[in-house]
Motif scaffolding. Structure first.
Motif, PDB file in Angstrom:
ATOM      1  N   GLU A 421      62.787  57.611  75.211  1.00 17.16           N
ATOM      2  CA  GLU A 421      62.750  57.651  73.749  1.00 17.16           C
ATOM      3  C   GLU A 421      64.057  58.200  73.210  1.00 17.16           C
ATOM      4  OE1 GLU A 421      59.319  59.884  72.705  1.00 17.16           O
ATOM      5  OE2 GLU A 421      57.874  58.301  73.231  1.00 17.16           O
ATOM      6  N   ARG A 422      64.565  59.237  73.879  1.00 15.91           N
ATOM      7  CA  ARG A 422      65.830  59.801  73.413  1.00 15.91           C
ATOM      8  C   ARG A 422      66.959  58.771  73.584  1.00 15.91           C
ATOM      9  NH1 ARG A 422      63.937  64.360  76.138  1.00 15.91           N
ATOM     10  NH2 ARG A 422      65.335  63.915  77.911  1.00 15.91           N
ATOM     11  N   LEU A 423      66.930  58.057  74.754  1.00 22.35           N
ATOM     12  CA  LEU A 423      67.973  57.030  74.974  1.00 22.35           C
ATOM     13  C   LEU A 423      67.876  55.897  73.967  1.00 22.35           C
ATOM     14  CD1 LEU A 423      67.966  56.771  78.868  1.00 22.35           C
ATOM     15  CD2 LEU A 423      69.714  57.778  77.426  1.00 22.35           C
ATOM     16  N   ALA A 424      66.596  55.520  73.641  1.00 18.36           N
ATOM     17  CA  ALA A 424      66.426  54.455  72.635  1.00 18.36           C
ATOM     18  C   ALA A 424      66.947  54.907  71.294  1.00 18.36           C
ATOM     19  CB  ALA A 424      64.936  54.074  72.547  1.00 18.36           C
ATOM     20  N   ALA A 425      66.629  56.160  70.966  1.00 20.01           N
ATOM     21  CA  ALA A 425      67.113  56.677  69.679  1.00 20.01           C
ATOM     22  C   ALA A 425      68.642  56.747  69.693  1.00 20.01           C
ATOM     23  CB  ALA A 425      66.500  58.067  69.415  1.00 20.01           C
ATOM     24  N   GLU A 426      69.203  57.181  70.830  1.00 20.29           N
ATOM     25  CA  GLU A 426      70.665  57.252  70.933  1.00 20.29           C
ATOM     26  C   GLU A 426      71.268  55.856  70.865  1.00 20.29           C
ATOM     27  OE1 GLU A 426      72.739  59.709  71.025  1.00 20.29           O
ATOM     28  OE2 GLU A 426      71.183  61.261  70.887  1.00 20.29           O
ATOM     29  N   GLY A 427      70.623  54.839  71.522  1.00 19.10           N
ATOM     30  CA  GLY A 427      71.149  53.463  71.470  1.00 19.10           C
ATOM     31  C   GLY A 427      71.117  52.889  70.072  1.00 19.10           C
ATOM     32  N   GLU A 428      69.965  53.196  69.370  1.00 18.17           N
ATOM     33  CA  GLU A 428      69.873  52.707  67.982  1.00 18.17           C
ATOM     34  C   GLU A 428      70.940  53.364  67.131  1.00 18.17           C
ATOM     35  OE1 GLU A 428      68.482  50.482  64.837  1.00 18.17           O
ATOM     36  OE2 GLU A 428      68.045  50.339  67.001  1.00 18.17           O
ATOM     37  N   ARG A 429      71.125  54.620  67.328  1.00 20.17           N
ATOM     38  CA  ARG A 429      72.154  55.298  66.545  1.00 20.17           C
ATOM     39  C   ARG A 429      73.541  54.777  66.900  1.00 20.17           C
ATOM     40  NH1 ARG A 429      75.356  59.710  66.801  1.00 20.17           N
ATOM     41  NH2 ARG A 429      74.701  60.137  68.914  1.00 20.17           N
ATOM     42  N   SER A 430      73.727  54.538  68.225  1.00 19.11           N
ATOM     43  CA  SER A 430      75.032  54.007  68.653  1.00 19.11           C
ATOM     44  C   SER A 430      75.249  52.602  68.110  1.00 19.11           C
ATOM     45  CB  SER A 430      75.123  54.002  70.191  1.00 19.11           C
ATOM     46  OG  SER A 430      74.988  55.308  70.686  1.00 19.11           O
ATOM     47  N   ARG A 431      74.143  51.811  68.125  1.00 21.94           N
ATOM     48  CA  ARG A 431      74.277  50.435  67.598  1.00 21.94           C
ATOM     49  C   ARG A 431      74.609  50.493  66.128  1.00 21.94           C
ATOM     50  NH1 ARG A 431      71.351  46.825  64.962  1.00 21.94           N
ATOM     51  NH2 ARG A 431      69.646  48.312  64.746  1.00 21.94           N
ATOM     52  N   ARG A 432      74.012  51.360  65.403  1.00 15.20           N
ATOM     53  CA  ARG A 432      74.297  51.453  63.983  1.00 15.20           C
ATOM     54  C   ARG A 432      75.739  51.915  63.742  1.00 15.20           C
ATOM     55  NH1 ARG A 432      68.917  53.795  60.954  1.00 15.20           N
ATOM     56  NH2 ARG A 432      67.522  52.028  61.503  1.00 15.20           N
ATOM     57  N   LEU A 433      76.113  52.882  64.609  1.00 17.41           N
ATOM     58  CA  LEU A 433      77.519  53.306  64.461  1.00 17.41           C
ATOM     59  C   LEU A 433      78.463  52.153  64.761  1.00 17.41           C
ATOM     60  CD1 LEU A 433      77.471  56.853  66.084  1.00 17.41           C
ATOM     61  CD2 LEU A 433      77.724  56.281  63.671  1.00 17.41           C
ATOM     62  N   LEU A 434      78.151  51.370  65.814  1.00 15.60           N
ATOM     63  CA  LEU A 434      79.003  50.225  66.130  1.00 15.60           C
ATOM     64  C   LEU A 434      78.986  49.229  64.993  1.00 15.60           C
ATOM     65  CD1 LEU A 434      78.151  49.638  69.896  1.00 15.60           C
ATOM     66  CD2 LEU A 434      80.281  50.524  68.949  1.00 15.60           C
ATOM     67  N   HIS A 435      77.832  48.984  64.427  1.00 18.92           N
ATOM     68  CA  HIS A 435      77.777  48.087  63.285  1.00 18.92           C
ATOM     69  C   HIS A 435      78.560  48.634  62.132  1.00 18.92           C
ATOM     70  CE1 HIS A 435      73.876  45.855  64.675  1.00 18.92           C
ATOM     71  NE2 HIS A 435      74.969  45.592  65.471  1.00 18.92           N
ATOM     72  N   ALA A 436      78.379  49.959  62.047  1.00 19.78           N
ATOM     73  CA  ALA A 436      79.083  50.561  60.919  1.00 19.78           C
ATOM     74  C   ALA A 436      80.607  50.475  61.106  1.00 19.78           C
ATOM     75  CB  ALA A 436      78.653  52.024  60.748  1.00 19.78           C
ATOM     76  N   LEU A 437      81.060  50.583  62.292  1.00 20.90           N
ATOM     77  CA  LEU A 437      82.497  50.533  62.505  1.00 20.90           C
ATOM     78  C   LEU A 437      82.949  49.094  62.453  1.00 20.90           C
ATOM     79  CD1 LEU A 437      82.864  53.181  65.332  1.00 20.90           C
ATOM     80  CD2 LEU A 437      83.521  53.410  62.955  1.00 20.90           C
ATOM     81  N   SER A 438      83.065  48.401  63.369  1.00 21.59           N
ATOM     82  CA  SER A 438      83.466  46.998  63.319  1.00 21.59           C
ATOM     83  C   SER A 438      82.860  46.369  64.548  1.00 21.59           C
ATOM     84  CB  SER A 438      84.989  46.865  63.320  1.00 21.59           C
ATOM     85  OG  SER A 438      85.326  45.491  63.478  1.00 21.59           O
ATOM     86  N   PHE A 439      82.059  45.509  64.201  1.00 24.48           N
ATOM     87  CA  PHE A 439      81.377  44.922  65.321  1.00 24.48           C
ATOM     88  C   PHE A 439      81.408  43.444  65.150  1.00 24.48           C
ATOM     89  CE2 PHE A 439      78.782  44.925  68.870  1.00 24.48           C
ATOM     90  CZ  PHE A 439      77.850  43.924  68.729  1.00 24.48           C
ATOM     91  N   GLU A 440      81.990  42.760  66.136  1.00 22.33           N
ATOM     92  CA  GLU A 440      82.098  41.317  66.084  1.00 22.33           C
ATOM     93  C   GLU A 440      81.372  40.722  67.249  1.00 22.33           C
ATOM     94  OE1 GLU A 440      85.853  39.477  65.884  1.00 22.33           O
ATOM     95  OE2 GLU A 440      86.559  40.916  64.345  1.00 22.33           O
TER      96      GLU A 440
END
Length: 473
Positions: A421-440
């Protein structure tokens, strides 16, 4: 009877004894005793041919007359065999105010009669001498008399010679009589009073015999005044008649008693001659010798009565033995027959049981083998049970170990799930950060809004699209 009545006027003693009463005498005697007799000593012993009416008439004469009488002798008169007659005599004893001596030797008394006399002793304070010898009085009657003496302190002499009472009961009665003797105060001792009573009776009889001799015209050559137990010269002294409970007076010695083997012509002739000499005026000796003859006659009557009592006791004992033997035969006869049948049945049963015993022996052997096999099976069963218990114990231990491992795995699973659960939460947060930064990707490119604002848009349409996409993202 007229001669005895005439002699009693001078001697004070009315002696009318040892004869068969005629019809006229049965009528005259009660009338004389009730109205004319003033004797102090009245002796009616040995009279026979009584009927109930005459005996009750004599009792009424004692009850309502004979006020001068102090000594009454009724030896050999069966007043105790008839309850209604004996009740009248007891009432007469109770009503008479001055009787001091009563003799009821061999008068047919039993325990019930002695108990009734005990009631008389309760009500009679003057009587101090009572003779119940040669009667069928047992321990119950003597116990009643002893109980009566607890309240009567006047009785000093109670003769129970030849009765059925035991020595222990008689000893207890003697103790009570001795207590009465010790309590007596006044002139003389109890032995002297009783001896004086006997001396007075002997003197009265001697005087009566002397008067009879004078009336017949015969003057005795020698007169010897007899006291109690006196005897003419040349003869051994006569012992006194047995008295139980009289201090200082010994019972008659057994060596001087007379015994008769059986009633025969010689014995009957001797007794008849003795009675004839006692009743004769005085041709056969002096008055003292007549007294000796009278004493011998009394002793002969006592011995005959004792023999009759012993014969009755022997017949009763033989009757009891015969009844016991008869009852025993009656009881044992069926039992003996039954015992014989049982013996026959037992013999048959023994023969029948031999084969049964053989079968039983075989069955016992088989049973022994079965018991051994059962023992082995029990041992094997016990071994299997022990093994099963050991396996159950091992399974329980293994189950506990497995349960502990399962619990540990569950705990590890919970830890892994929490980590996932912690890894999923971290992945979601990381994915959002990646989306937030520049993600192609191959098809789209995402840029932050601040990049789009700083750079000139290449075209409006493209900017709107990218902005909308970004916003949508």
């Amino acid at each position: 009877m007229h001669a005895a009545a005439k002699a009693s006027e001078s001697t004070g003693t009315f002696v009318f004894t040892h004869r068969l009463l005629e019809h006229a005498e049965r009528l005259e005697l009660p009338l004389y005793l009730r109205e004319k007799c003033t004797a102090k000593f009245v002796d009616l012993s040995g009279l026979d041919n009584w009927d109930s009416v005459s005996l009750r008439a004599i009792a009424a004469a004692v009850k309502y007359g004979l006020r001068s009488t102090r000594s009454l002798v009724l030896d050999g008169i069966a007043i105790g065999c008839r309850p209604e007659v004996f009740e009248d005599w007891c009432a007469a004893f109770e009503e008479h105010p001055g009787l001091q001596h009563v003799s009821l030797r061999h008068s047919g008394l039993d325990d019930s009669g002695a108990q009734r006399l005990a009631q008389v002793l309760h009500a009679h304070p003057v009587l101090f001498s009572l003779d119940l010898s040669h009667n069928r009085v047992g321990d119950a009657g003597v116990a009643a008399l002893a109980e009566a003496l607890e309240d009567n302190h006047a009785l000093l002499e109670l003769c129970l010679e030849g009765t059925d009472a035991s020595e222990a009961t008689l000893h207890g009665l003697a103790m009570v009589l001795e207590r009465n003797s010790l309590q007596l105060t006044g002139r003389g001792s109890p032995a002297q009073l009783l001896r004086g009573l006997r001396r007075a009776r002997a003197d009265a009889r001697t005087s009566s015999a002397r008067l009879s001799a004078d009336a017949a015209g015969v003057t005795p050559s020698t007169e010897i005044a007899l006291e109690a137990g006196a005897c003419p010269p040349g003869r051994p002294p006569l012992p006194p008649r047995g008295a139980f409970g009289a201090p200082g007076l010994a019972p008659r010695p057994e060596a001087e008693q007379l015994f008769f083997a059986a009633d025969g012509p010689s014995v009957q002739g001797l007794l008849q001659e003795l009675a004839r000499r006692c009743e004769a005026p005085a041709p056969h000796g002096t008055a003292s010798q007549r007294e000796v003859l009278c004493e011998l006659r009394c002793r002969a009557a006592d011995l005959r009565c004792r023999r009759q009592l012993e014969r009755q006791r022997g017949e009763e004992a033989l009757g009891r033995v015969a009844a016991a033997l008869r009852d025993g035969r009656e009881r044992l006869g069926p039992q003996e027959e039954q015992l014989r049948r049982l013996k026959e049945e037992l013999a048959e049963a023994v023969e029948c049981t031999k084969a049964v015993l053989e079968g039983v022996v075989g069955k016992k052997v088989a049973l022994k083998s079965a018991a051994d096999e059962l023992q082995r099976e029990r041992q094997q069963t016990y071994h299997d049970e022990v093994t099963a218990e050991k396996l159950v114990h091992d399974l329980r231990l293994w189950n506990e170990e497995v349960a502990e491992e399962a619990q540990q795995l569950e705990r590890d699973l919970h830890v892994l799930e929490a980590s996932c659960e912690r890894l999923a939460a971290e992945g979601e947060r990381s994915r959002r950060l990646l989306h937030a930064l520049s993600f192609e990707t191959d098809r789209e490119s995402f840029k932050p809004s601040w990049v789009l604002q700083s750079a000139p848009p290449p075209g409006a349409h493209r900017m709107v699209t990218s902005t909308g996409l970004l916003q949508g993202a």
